[in-house]
Design a protein around this motif. Structure first.
Motif, PDB file in Angstrom:
ATOM      1  N   MET A 123     -96.922  48.333-104.177  1.00 22.62           N
ATOM      2  CA  MET A 123     -96.594  48.950-102.910  1.00 22.62           C
ATOM      3  C   MET A 123     -95.361  48.258-102.329  1.00 22.62           C
ATOM      4  SD  MET A 123     -99.105  49.845 -99.832  1.00 22.62           S
ATOM      5  CE  MET A 123     -99.094  48.667 -98.528  1.00 22.62           C
ATOM      6  N   THR A 124     -94.383  49.027-101.889  1.00 21.18           N
ATOM      7  CA  THR A 124     -93.161  48.486-101.315  1.00 21.18           C
ATOM      8  C   THR A 124     -93.369  48.224 -99.835  1.00 21.18           C
ATOM      9  OG1 THR A 124     -91.887  49.779-102.884  1.00 21.18           O
ATOM     10  CG2 THR A 124     -90.705  48.920-101.003  1.00 21.18           C
ATOM     11  N   SER A 125     -92.975  47.045 -99.388  1.00 21.83           N
ATOM     12  CA  SER A 125     -93.131  46.713 -97.978  1.00 21.83           C
ATOM     13  C   SER A 125     -92.111  47.462 -97.136  1.00 21.83           C
ATOM     14  CB  SER A 125     -92.984  45.204 -97.775  1.00 21.83           C
ATOM     15  OG  SER A 125     -91.700  44.783 -98.174  1.00 21.83           O
ATOM     16  N   SER A 126     -92.443  47.654 -95.876  1.00 21.86           N
ATOM     17  CA  SER A 126     -91.531  48.328 -94.951  1.00 21.86           C
ATOM     18  C   SER A 126     -90.428  47.364 -94.535  1.00 21.86           C
ATOM     19  CB  SER A 126     -92.290  48.775 -93.703  1.00 21.86           C
ATOM     20  OG  SER A 126     -93.248  49.732 -94.048  1.00 21.86           O
ATOM     21  N   PRO A 127     -89.232  47.896 -94.274  1.00 24.66           N
ATOM     22  CA  PRO A 127     -88.153  47.028 -93.790  1.00 24.66           C
ATOM     23  C   PRO A 127     -88.482  46.498 -92.391  1.00 24.66           C
ATOM     24  CG  PRO A 127     -87.329  49.239 -94.316  1.00 24.66           C
ATOM     25  CD  PRO A 127     -88.802  49.267 -94.458  1.00 24.66           C
ATOM     26  N   ILE A 128     -88.026  45.281 -92.138  1.00 30.12           N
ATOM     27  CA  ILE A 128     -88.285  44.615 -90.858  1.00 30.12           C
ATOM     28  C   ILE A 128     -86.971  44.110 -90.279  1.00 30.12           C
ATOM     29  CG2 ILE A 128     -89.416  42.630 -89.771  1.00 30.12           C
ATOM     30  CD1 ILE A 128     -91.603  42.890 -91.893  1.00 30.12           C
ATOM     31  N   PHE A 129     -86.795  44.322 -88.968  1.00 26.40           N
ATOM     32  CA  PHE A 129     -85.631  43.799 -88.258  1.00 26.40           C
ATOM     33  C   PHE A 129     -85.915  42.401 -87.753  1.00 26.40           C
ATOM     34  CE2 PHE A 129     -84.769  48.348 -87.747  1.00 26.40           C
ATOM     35  CZ  PHE A 129     -83.430  48.377 -88.096  1.00 26.40           C
ATOM     36  N   ARG A 130     -84.871  41.589 -87.723  1.00 30.42           N
ATOM     37  CA  ARG A 130     -84.946  40.292 -87.068  1.00 30.42           C
ATOM     38  C   ARG A 130     -83.539  39.865 -86.670  1.00 30.42           C
ATOM     39  NH1 ARG A 130     -83.504  35.664 -89.930  1.00 30.42           N
ATOM     40  NH2 ARG A 130     -83.340  35.912 -92.188  1.00 30.42           N
ATOM     41  N   THR A 131     -83.480  38.918 -85.743  1.00 30.82           N
ATOM     42  CA  THR A 131     -82.210  38.339 -85.313  1.00 30.82           C
ATOM     43  C   THR A 131     -81.872  37.181 -86.249  1.00 30.82           C
ATOM     44  OG1 THR A 131     -82.610  38.963 -83.022  1.00 30.82           O
ATOM     45  CG2 THR A 131     -81.026  37.187 -83.399  1.00 30.82           C
ATOM     46  N   ALA A 132     -80.634  37.130 -86.687  1.00 33.44           N
ATOM     47  CA  ALA A 132     -80.198  36.093 -87.619  1.00 33.44           C
ATOM     48  C   ALA A 132     -80.141  34.727 -86.948  1.00 33.44           C
ATOM     49  CB  ALA A 132     -78.823  36.440 -88.170  1.00 33.44           C
ATOM     50  N   SER A 133     -80.297  33.702 -87.760  1.00 28.97           N
ATOM     51  CA  SER A 133     -80.104  32.315 -87.329  1.00 28.97           C
ATOM     52  C   SER A 133     -78.939  31.732 -88.130  1.00 28.97           C
ATOM     53  CB  SER A 133     -81.373  31.502 -87.587  1.00 28.97           C
ATOM     54  OG  SER A 133     -81.558  31.319 -88.978  1.00 28.97           O
ATOM     55  N   ALA A 134     -78.555  30.520 -87.801  1.00 38.01           N
ATOM     56  CA  ALA A 134     -77.458  29.854 -88.507  1.00 38.01           C
ATOM     57  C   ALA A 134     -77.734  29.751 -90.006  1.00 38.01           C
ATOM     58  CB  ALA A 134     -77.210  28.471 -87.909  1.00 38.01           C
ATOM     59  N   ALA A 135     -78.988  29.656 -90.374  1.00 35.29           N
ATOM     60  CA  ALA A 135     -79.353  29.549 -91.790  1.00 35.29           C
ATOM     61  C   ALA A 135     -79.017  30.817 -92.571  1.00 35.29           C
ATOM     62  CB  ALA A 135     -80.844  29.230 -91.923  1.00 35.29           C
ATOM     63  N   ASP A 136     -78.768  31.917 -91.882  1.00 33.61           N
ATOM     64  CA  ASP A 136     -78.461  33.191 -92.533  1.00 33.61           C
ATOM     65  C   ASP A 136     -76.971  33.423 -92.765  1.00 33.61           C
ATOM     66  OD1 ASP A 136     -81.194  34.275 -92.574  1.00 33.61           O
ATOM     67  OD2 ASP A 136     -80.987  34.340 -90.378  1.00 33.61           O
ATOM     68  N   ALA A 137     -76.117  32.524 -92.316  1.00 29.85           N
ATOM     69  CA  ALA A 137     -74.667  32.756 -92.340  1.00 29.85           C
ATOM     70  C   ALA A 137     -74.144  33.079 -93.738  1.00 29.85           C
ATOM     71  CB  ALA A 137     -73.917  31.560 -91.755  1.00 29.85           C
ATOM     72  N   SER A 138     -74.557  32.342 -94.735  1.00 29.07           N
ATOM     73  CA  SER A 138     -74.069  32.575 -96.092  1.00 29.07           C
ATOM     74  C   SER A 138     -74.514  33.938 -96.615  1.00 29.07           C
ATOM     75  CB  SER A 138     -74.557  31.458 -97.017  1.00 29.07           C
ATOM     76  OG  SER A 138     -74.097  31.682 -98.330  1.00 29.07           O
ATOM     77  N   ALA A 139     -75.764  34.302 -96.400  1.00 29.79           N
ATOM     78  CA  ALA A 139     -76.274  35.595 -96.864  1.00 29.79           C
ATOM     79  C   ALA A 139     -75.559  36.746 -96.161  1.00 29.79           C
ATOM     80  CB  ALA A 139     -77.779  35.684 -96.644  1.00 29.79           C
ATOM     81  N   ILE A 140     -75.277  36.599 -94.867  1.00 35.02           N
ATOM     82  CA  ILE A 140     -74.565  37.647 -94.124  1.00 35.02           C
ATOM     83  C   ILE A 140     -73.153  37.795 -94.677  1.00 35.02           C
ATOM     84  CG2 ILE A 140     -73.597  38.301 -91.886  1.00 35.02           C
ATOM     85  CD1 ILE A 140     -76.054  36.828 -90.626  1.00 35.02           C
ATOM     86  N   ALA A 141     -72.449  36.691 -94.854  1.00 36.47           N
ATOM     87  CA  ALA A 141     -71.079  36.746 -95.380  1.00 36.47           C
ATOM     88  C   ALA A 141     -71.059  37.417 -96.750  1.00 36.47           C
ATOM     89  CB  ALA A 141     -70.465  35.342 -95.453  1.00 36.47           C
ATOM     90  N   SER A 142     -72.005  37.094 -97.609  1.00 37.60           N
ATOM     91  CA  SER A 142     -72.076  37.715 -98.937  1.00 37.60           C
ATOM     92  C   SER A 142     -72.335  39.207 -98.847  1.00 37.60           C
ATOM     93  CB  SER A 142     -73.180  37.057 -99.771  1.00 37.60           C
ATOM     94  OG  SER A 142     -72.843  35.732-100.078  1.00 37.60           O
ATOM     95  N   LEU A 143     -73.228  39.612 -97.961  1.00 37.58           N
ATOM     96  CA  LEU A 143     -73.516  41.033 -97.796  1.00 37.58           C
ATOM     97  C   LEU A 143     -72.288  41.785 -97.293  1.00 37.58           C
ATOM     98  CD1 LEU A 143     -75.460  43.456 -97.781  1.00 37.58           C
ATOM     99  CD2 LEU A 143     -76.057  42.799 -95.429  1.00 37.58           C
TER     100      LEU A 143
END
Length: 177
Positions: free
Chosen positions: A1-21
């Motif tokens: 079963m595929t999970s539903s997408p979830i929204f969240r606010t980014a933190s500083a730890a997400d900076a690299s993943a955001i830049a890559s996306l």
């Protein structure tokens, strides 16, 4: 079963993943898997971790992330500017483009703007030669303003233009409740 997408606010730890996306959605060969690529008219980088970290540290803005499990599907940057919510750096994982993910993100941005920030409108800039992308926003209620600003030629932080007719056009949507 595929999970539903979830929204969240980014933190500083997400900076690299955001830049890559962001890079994968707009520049280079990876971006060609989706339909939002700018690779045909802009080379070079779109952003980097330092820029994302600076935006994350700002008091009036945030990155909104959409994830399914551990996978980052989409992100965007929003900033409260008085009665306006600025919406930018919108990125959807290229293989997920065209699946409705973008609509989910826009709905969430408009909800935040209206319900959390009491914004009157959402505003963005789009490179005006992006007719297909502008039409997509228009189908979601955004309108062209005719107001433009020049592309920052010579500033490699925005990429290396491959043509000399680039400029940004403002698109807006009223969201006042």
């Amino acid at each position: 079963m595929t999970s539903s997408p979830i929204f969240r606010t980014a933190s500083a730890a997400d900076a690299s993943a955001i830049a890559s996306l962001v890079e994968s959605a707009y520049r280079g060969d990876a971006s060609r898997a989706g339909w939002t690529t700018e690779a045909d008219f802009l080379h070079g980088r779109r952003t980097d971790v330092t820029e994302i970290e600076a935006l994350l540290a700002g008091a009036d803005g945030r990155f909104v992330l959409l994830e399914r499990g551990e996978q980052l599907l989409a992100s965007c940057y929003i900033e409260r500017q008085g009665p306006v919510c600025y919406f930018g750096m919108f990125s959807v994982h290229p293989p997920a483009q065209g699946t409705g993910i973008g609509r989910l993100v826009i709905d969430e941005v408009e909800r935040i703007a209206r319900d959390e920030w009491a914004s009157e409108r959402v505003e963005m800039t789009v490179i005006d030669i992006r007719a297909e992308l502008i039409a997509w926003y228009e189908r979601r209620g955004y309108r062209r303003t005719g107001k433009t600003k020049p592309f920052p030629y010579g500033d490699e932080r925005f990429g290396l233009p491959q043509r000399d007719d680039l400029r940004f056009e403002y698109l807006v949507k009223d969201v006042k409740a």
